[in-house]
Design a protein around this motif. Structure first.
Motif: not given
Length: 385
Positions: A256-260, A282-285, A230-235
């Motif tokens: 793609d997104i980390i959620q600590p 290059d991963v978002a928070l 998928t192209s949907i960002p994975i968190a």
């Protein structure tokens, strides 16, 4: 700095499902933290008490040495209980350090990289009429992004009839708000690997902002198959508790997104390190935060100093907060005012939140014994909540 020696640590277990921590130094400075695991508040409380022998009498300014001692001083490390106890202590120590130096915590972390932080909040997801009603309410409150459950309970392999219902809620939001409202979808670890791609097929036409926890974190290797699909960002990441937990996930490149969570993953000190690790990949928070005002303030200070932070969760109006909401224990709730979808830089020293201790002590008399529900499939077997 004898005036900064830690003299007293108090804990307040208060509704709806929170545990607050108060550290007082010899000179009367107070720091606040939120050390809690939802559903295990008493266990984390006991852990904090076990750690007091390493805290009382220490200089509150020794934030990093205290962190290392509490984390590595025991033979067994990590996990939700120890790391959540450590998180609340760490938050409170940063609060004291900022107050002692009369600056916001983000100044101590290198200074802000942004003037405001985009926010989102929860709108449920179980019933279409509730989704629309709550989304309208959040938009009126100034939010431009929301998150909801993608599904209810799901079997390991479920029926096509059930699969065809999962897109109804986000479809309603797209029809009502078009693309002006960002919508995150939380799979909540309820979905097993065999169903994830099929659900993505149903949801992709409605352009979710991200898909959260498509599988449980203990099954992160399944992301090797899901991520390229998928192209949907994975968190993911709310049930991961240290930089060592995130290390392999980041190295694999399947997120793609980390959620600590600032109350579970070692507090401000550790999540700031995790954010820097993610930046290198290059991963978002987007820190997880369905908790109270101290946890949210801690998240925001990390967000303000992390270039890869892009959105922040808030528990305002979340269904867990029945009877007591995010702002109810605060003296200065205005600091969390949402304007044009964002919260502005917190300006006060330390964490920048002022706790109404009288209300906190009233809440402590009520206490709580919150636990998440136990779900069953139609055949009586256990189902992930």
């Amino acid at each position: 700095m004898n005036d900064l020696l830690i003299e007293k640590v108090e804990l307040f277990k208060v509704p709806p499902r929170w545990l607050f921590l108060k550290i007082t130094t010899k000179n009367g400075l107070i720091g606040w933290g939120e050390p809690v695991v939802e559903g295990k508040a008493a266990t984390v409380e006991a852990c904090v008490h076990e750690l007091l022998k390493f805290i009382i009498g220490r200089c509150a300014n020794d934030v990093e040495d205290i962190w290392q001692t509490l984390y590595a001083g025991g033979f067994y490390r990590g996990g939700p209980i120890l790391m959540s106890a450590l998180s609340g202590i760490d938050q409170a120590l940063w609060d004291i350090k900022g107050k002692y130096l009369n600056v916001p915590v983000y100044e101590l972390l290198g200074g802000a990289v942004r003037k405001k932080m985009k926010m989102y909040c929860w709108i449920g997801g179980d019933h279409p009429e509730v989704v629309l009603e709550q989304a309208r309410e959040k938009v009126q409150q100034g939010f431009k992004a929301v998150k909801m459950n993608a599904t209810g309970a799901f079997a390991w392999i479920d029926s096509i009839e059930k699969v065809k219902t999962v897109a109804q809620n986000i479809k309603l939001l797209r029809e009502e708000f078009g693309n002006q409202l960002d919508v995150g979808l939380d799979f909540h670890g309820r979905i097993h690997k065999g169903m994830v791609k099929r659900l993505i097929d149903e949801l992709a036409p409605y352009d979710p902002l991200f898909i959260e926890e498509p599988v449980l974190s203990e099954n992160n290797e399944a992301l090797n198959h899901i991520y390229p699909y998928t192209s949907i960002p994975i968190a993911t990441g709310e049930r991961m508790f240290s930089r060592w937990d995130f290390k392999e996930l980041l190295h694999r490149g399947t997120v793609d997104i980390i959620q600590p969570d600032l109350s579970h993953a070692g507090g401000i000190s550790e999540v700031r390190r995790i954010a820097s690790m993610a930046e290198a990949y290059d991963v978002a928070l987007a820190p997880h935060c369905p908790l109270g005002p101290i946890a949210l303030a801690s998240c925001l200070h990390v967000d303000f100093t992390s270039i890869n932070a892009f959105i922040q969760e808030s528990s305002l109006g979340i269904h867990y907060n029945q009877g007591f909401d995010l702002l109810d224990y605060m003296e200065n709730p205005e600091v969390f005012e949402v304007t044009d979808g964002c919260i502005n830089l917190l300006k006060g020293p330390g964490l920048g939140v002022e706790i109404n201790e009288e209300k906190l002590r009233e809440g402590q008399k009520l206490g709580h014994d919150w636990n998440n529900p136990i779900w069953r499939s139609p055949d009586g077997s256990f189902a992930e909540w």
